[in-house]
Each structure stands twice: as C-alpha cells, then as structure tokens.
Design a protein around this motif. Sequence first.
Motif, mmCIF file in Angstrom:
data_model
loop_
_atom_site.group_PDB
_atom_site.id
_atom_site.type_symbol
_atom_site.label_atom_id
_atom_site.label_comp_id
_atom_site.label_asym_id
_atom_site.label_seq_id
_atom_site.Cartn_x
_atom_site.Cartn_y
_atom_site.Cartn_z
ATOM 1 N N VAL A 1 3.879 -29.407 -26.601
ATOM 2 C CA VAL A 1 3.999 -28.003 -26.189
ATOM 3 C C VAL A 1 5.389 -27.532 -26.616
ATOM 4 C CG1 VAL A 1 3.952 -26.363 -24.285
ATOM 5 C CG2 VAL A 1 2.389 -28.309 -24.284
ATOM 6 N N THR A 2 5.394 -26.702 -27.650
ATOM 7 C CA THR A 2 6.649 -26.320 -28.293
ATOM 8 C C THR A 2 6.851 -24.805 -28.211
ATOM 9 O OG1 THR A 2 5.324 -26.414 -30.307
ATOM 10 C CG2 THR A 2 6.785 -28.266 -29.907
ATOM 11 N N SER A 3 6.353 -24.209 -27.139
ATOM 12 C CA SER A 3 6.369 -22.744 -27.041
ATOM 13 C C SER A 3 7.780 -22.184 -27.091
ATOM 14 C CB SER A 3 5.720 -22.304 -25.733
ATOM 15 O OG SER A 3 4.416 -22.806 -25.658
ATOM 16 N N LYS A 4 7.902 -21.050 -27.750
ATOM 17 C CA LYS A 4 9.179 -20.337 -27.860
ATOM 18 C C LYS A 4 9.303 -19.285 -26.763
ATOM 19 C CE LYS A 4 10.285 -22.590 -31.473
ATOM 20 N NZ LYS A 4 11.466 -23.426 -31.545
ATOM 21 N N TRP A 5 8.187 -18.899 -26.174
ATOM 22 C CA TRP A 5 8.229 -17.906 -25.099
ATOM 23 C C TRP A 5 8.005 -18.628 -23.769
ATOM 24 C CZ3 TRP A 5 3.249 -14.426 -24.419
ATOM 25 C CH2 TRP A 5 2.122 -15.234 -24.324
ATOM 26 N N ILE A 6 8.162 -17.859 -22.686
ATOM 27 C CA ILE A 6 7.936 -18.464 -21.379
ATOM 28 C C ILE A 6 6.437 -18.427 -21.102
ATOM 29 C CG2 ILE A 6 8.364 -18.181 -18.897
ATOM 30 C CD1 ILE A 6 11.171 -17.274 -19.655
ATOM 31 N N GLU A 7 5.804 -19.600 -21.251
ATOM 32 C CA GLU A 7 4.372 -19.679 -20.929
ATOM 33 C C GLU A 7 4.222 -19.381 -19.432
ATOM 34 O OE1 GLU A 7 1.697 -20.307 -22.729
ATOM 35 O OE2 GLU A 7 2.645 -20.992 -24.579
ATOM 36 N N ALA A 8 3.298 -18.500 -19.103
ATOM 37 C CA ALA A 8 3.079 -18.191 -17.686
ATOM 38 C C ALA A 8 2.645 -19.448 -16.945
ATOM 39 C CB ALA A 8 2.029 -17.111 -17.547
ATOM 40 N N PHE A 9 1.835 -20.245 -17.600
ATOM 41 C CA PHE A 9 1.384 -21.495 -17.006
ATOM 42 C C PHE A 9 1.244 -22.535 -18.108
ATOM 43 C CE2 PHE A 9 -1.652 -24.557 -15.371
ATOM 44 C CZ PHE A 9 -1.102 -24.839 -14.125
ATOM 45 N N GLY A 10 0.280 -22.275 -19.000
ATOM 46 C CA GLY A 10 -0.015 -23.253 -20.053
ATOM 47 C C GLY A 10 -1.247 -24.044 -19.639
ATOM 48 N N ASN A 11 -2.384 -23.351 -19.690
ATOM 49 C CA ASN A 11 -3.621 -24.030 -19.291
ATOM 50 C C ASN A 11 -3.879 -25.286 -20.101
ATOM 51 O OD1 ASN A 11 -4.937 -22.459 -17.139
ATOM 52 N ND2 ASN A 11 -4.721 -20.808 -18.628
ATOM 53 N N VAL A 12 -3.437 -25.259 -21.354
ATOM 54 C CA VAL A 12 -3.713 -26.415 -22.211
ATOM 55 C C VAL A 12 -3.048 -27.681 -21.654
ATOM 56 C CG1 VAL A 12 -4.052 -24.981 -24.257
ATOM 57 C CG2 VAL A 12 -1.802 -25.941 -23.805
ATOM 58 N N VAL A 13 -1.997 -27.510 -20.883
ATOM 59 C CA VAL A 13 -1.306 -28.678 -20.322
ATOM 60 C C VAL A 13 -2.225 -29.421 -19.349
ATOM 61 C CG1 VAL A 13 0.650 -29.415 -18.900
ATOM 62 C CG2 VAL A 13 0.968 -27.630 -20.630
ATOM 63 N N ILE A 14 -2.842 -28.679 -18.434
ATOM 64 C CA ILE A 14 -3.705 -29.381 -17.472
ATOM 65 C C ILE A 14 -5.015 -29.825 -18.126
ATOM 66 C CG2 ILE A 14 -2.679 -28.546 -15.332
ATOM 67 C CD1 ILE A 14 -4.785 -26.373 -15.178
ATOM 68 N N GLU A 15 -5.435 -29.130 -19.178
ATOM 69 C CA GLU A 15 -6.645 -29.553 -19.883
ATOM 70 C C GLU A 15 -6.397 -30.900 -20.580
ATOM 71 O OE1 GLU A 15 -7.784 -26.167 -22.325
ATOM 72 O OE2 GLU A 15 -7.666 -24.856 -20.585
ATOM 73 N N ALA A 16 -5.241 -31.019 -21.227
ATOM 74 C CA ALA A 16 -4.914 -32.288 -21.894
ATOM 75 C C ALA A 16 -4.767 -33.403 -20.864
ATOM 76 C CB ALA A 16 -3.620 -32.132 -22.702
ATOM 77 N N LEU A 17 -4.011 -33.140 -19.802
ATOM 78 C CA LEU A 17 -3.810 -34.177 -18.776
ATOM 79 C C LEU A 17 -5.150 -34.618 -18.191
ATOM 80 C CD1 LEU A 17 -0.684 -32.737 -16.878
ATOM 81 C CD2 LEU A 17 -0.712 -34.625 -18.516
ATOM 82 N N ALA A 18 -6.073 -33.675 -18.029
ATOM 83 C CA ALA A 18 -7.396 -34.013 -17.485
ATOM 84 C C ALA A 18 -8.114 -35.027 -18.370
ATOM 85 C CB ALA A 18 -8.245 -32.750 -17.327
ATOM 86 N N CYS A 19 -7.836 -34.977 -19.670
ATOM 87 C CA CYS A 19 -8.443 -35.940 -20.608
ATOM 88 C C CYS A 19 -7.655 -37.247 -20.660
ATOM 89 C CB CYS A 19 -8.472 -35.364 -22.023
ATOM 90 S SG CYS A 19 -9.449 -33.877 -22.185
ATOM 91 N N GLY A 20 -6.544 -37.306 -19.934
ATOM 92 C CA GLY A 20 -5.709 -38.505 -19.970
ATOM 93 C C GLY A 20 -4.618 -38.416 -21.036
ATOM 94 N N VAL A 21 -4.460 -37.240 -21.630
ATOM 95 C CA VAL A 21 -3.476 -37.091 -22.704
ATOM 96 C C VAL A 21 -2.132 -36.642 -22.116
ATOM 97 C CG1 VAL A 21 -2.904 -35.805 -24.809
ATOM 98 C CG2 VAL A 21 -5.278 -36.484 -24.364
#
Length: 354
Positions: A260-280
């Motif tokens: 996750v290399t975002s340049k702006w302030i992600e409000a949350f970053g749904n992709v973060v919990i989606e990846a973690l849910a897969c064990g990533v």
Amino acid sequence: MRIAFASTPVGPLGSGVGGGVELTLEILAAGLQKLGHSIEIYAPSGSVLGGFFVNQIGGTLQTPAQDVDRGEPIAITKGSVLENIWDQIRRDQEKFDVVLNFAYDALPMRLTSLLRARVVHLVSMGSLTDAMDEIIVETSIRHKNAIAMHSRAQAQSFSGLSPDVRIVGSGVVLDNYRFNGAVDGALGFVGRVSPEKGVEDAVAIAESTGLPLKIWGLLQDAEYLQRAKSLHPRAKVSHEGFVTSEQLGRELGQCRALLVTSKWIEAFGNVVIEALACGVPVITYRRGGPAEIVVDGHTGFIVEPDNMGQMAEAVRQIGRIDRSECRAYVASNFSAESFARKVENWLHEALTAG
Ligand code: UDP
C-alpha cells in the motif's frame, strides 16, 4: 429503520469507478437488512446490486473529487445524476426514517437541513478541496451525529471537525475471501490505477526486490501505469484488470504481501482488510487509514511515508508474519456484522439527536 441509501454519483454500482464505496454500500445494505432494517437504494443508471431494489437514476456522472484541484470551487453540472438522485429522494422522503448519503459532495451536505427526513453522511475520503472541507466541517458542527468517517486519520485530515463525528471503520464478508497460507507468491497491489494510489512506488519495489507484481484494479490512468513501467524496465508487472470482488477474493490470497503505497490519505483502505482476510500481510506507508489497521510486525509492516528502501526491506522480512494471524485479526475486528452494528448504532443516535 426504513433507510434510503444515496449512492456515489461518480459511476454506477459495479463499475469500479466508485472504488471502496461500492463494496461498503453493498456490505452495509446486506448487514443492515440482516439486522431487520429495510433498505432502498438510489444509484446511477446501470447499477448492479443483487438482492436489493435499486432506483436507477439517469444523468451526467460527477467528476470524482480526487481529480479536482484543492482550490477549485464546487461545480454543479447541469442534469447531473447527483441532483436527480436527491430530487427523487426528496419526493420519496416520507417513506424513510433516515437517508444515508455515500456521495462526497456539497449538495447532500446542504440538504441535511433542507429535507424533512434525517440525512446523514458516511464520508468516503479525507480532505481534498477547501470548499468540501468547509462544508463537511460546518455540517458536522451544525448537525450532531450527522457525519461518520472510516478512520481517525481520515477525520484528522479535516481541521475543526466536530468531536461528535463517528468513526465506524469498515468490514468484509470473511467467507468471500479465500485463505491461502503459501508465502512464495508475487507482490500484490489492489486499487484504482491512478496517481493518488502511488502505483509507481509498488512498481519500483518490484524492480528492486526482483519479485513479480500483480496489479488488480480499474485502469483509470493508463498513461500513468505506462510511465511507471518505463521508469522501472526490469520490474515484472502484470495488470490483472478490474475483477469482481468474488474473483478478487479467490485470487488475492496467492500474494506474498500487499503493498500500500498511497500518496493521499486513504480514508480507510478496504483492500487492506480484504488482503488480510486472505492471509496476505500488508506493507504500508505510515499514512492514512491503512497505517491504523496494520499491526506492525503482526499483520504486516508499517514503513515511513515514501520510503521505498524501507518497504523493500519489509518485503524481505515478510516471512516473519503469521498469515493465519492476519485472517484472525480481520475476523475479530473488521467483520461485516460488526461494521453493520457500528453503523446501526450511529444511525440510532443520529435519529435521536434529531
Ligand atoms: N476492487 C475490485 N476489483 C479490483 C480491484 C479493486 O473489486 O480488481 C475493489 C476492492 O476490493 C476494494 C475497492 O475496489 O473494495 C477499493 O477500495 P479502497 O477503499 O481500497 O480504495 P478507493 O478506490 O475507495 O480509494
């Protein structure tokens, strides 16, 4: 509660243009319905959302706020879908106890005091333009409990916001994300391919670590990806396209880590919990919502903003993270059920605050 959902006017549900808002809306519709509430959705024509009645509203799509310069005033487009959605809601308002707005726009904020129905806003992005900051802050002060946000970092990006603003996080349907314990896959990047997402840094890290990078997401700026690739010719990058969330849930688990290399302030970053849910595990810059979600050293690593050397080093250390801990963390903190309950509580309080 009888709840109307006013969707984002930047694109139809299912198109990907709305980014995280699309899945957030879907999860909340299902979650709040399960809790016994009735949901009716108003969204741009062409929206697809199984199991729900969607009022398909025509009109010109709105320019996403992230594409607008900070100093620009709020533009109101003639015949806009935003206006049409809210005109329809105004006519239907007696049917609802509360209208939940997902649009990052001035008009719904203004309507908080003009409609008879209670209008509340789940703000999907951090501070982007001065004009929107002013109206969001003012609405938060004038209307108790009318505003919720996804993370503290998002709320902190606005100055002068009422302390009543609710932080509701986000959630995933765990069953939709397949756990994968393997640690030797490619690096992953998930998100709209657009400069604020910082895809170029992920490409640079693929080059410096020699690991392949798979990118899933809507190609909003094809030239930008091309530029990033030509700056880093040795990076092995594949763009997997924009896939359905079902497909993403099946494929994401193959990644060694999500960058996750975002340049702006992600409000949350749904992709973060989606990846973690897969064990990533997730490696993120210390910026915005993702840095609030990742537990450094347990569910991934947090590195200093824009420090690609540190991120590459974190990639090398990723084997230290227990992938099953990543999934367990999401199950305990970011389930769709707990997200829906937080939003339900907020709506109850917003209704009693009047
Ligand atoms: N997404 C998807 N298919 C893709 C890539 C992304 O469905 O190929 C979804 C992803 O699952 C996530 C959303 O797009 O739910 C992106 O949300 P996020 O909050 O990370 O970022 P935003 O786009 O809202 O800035």
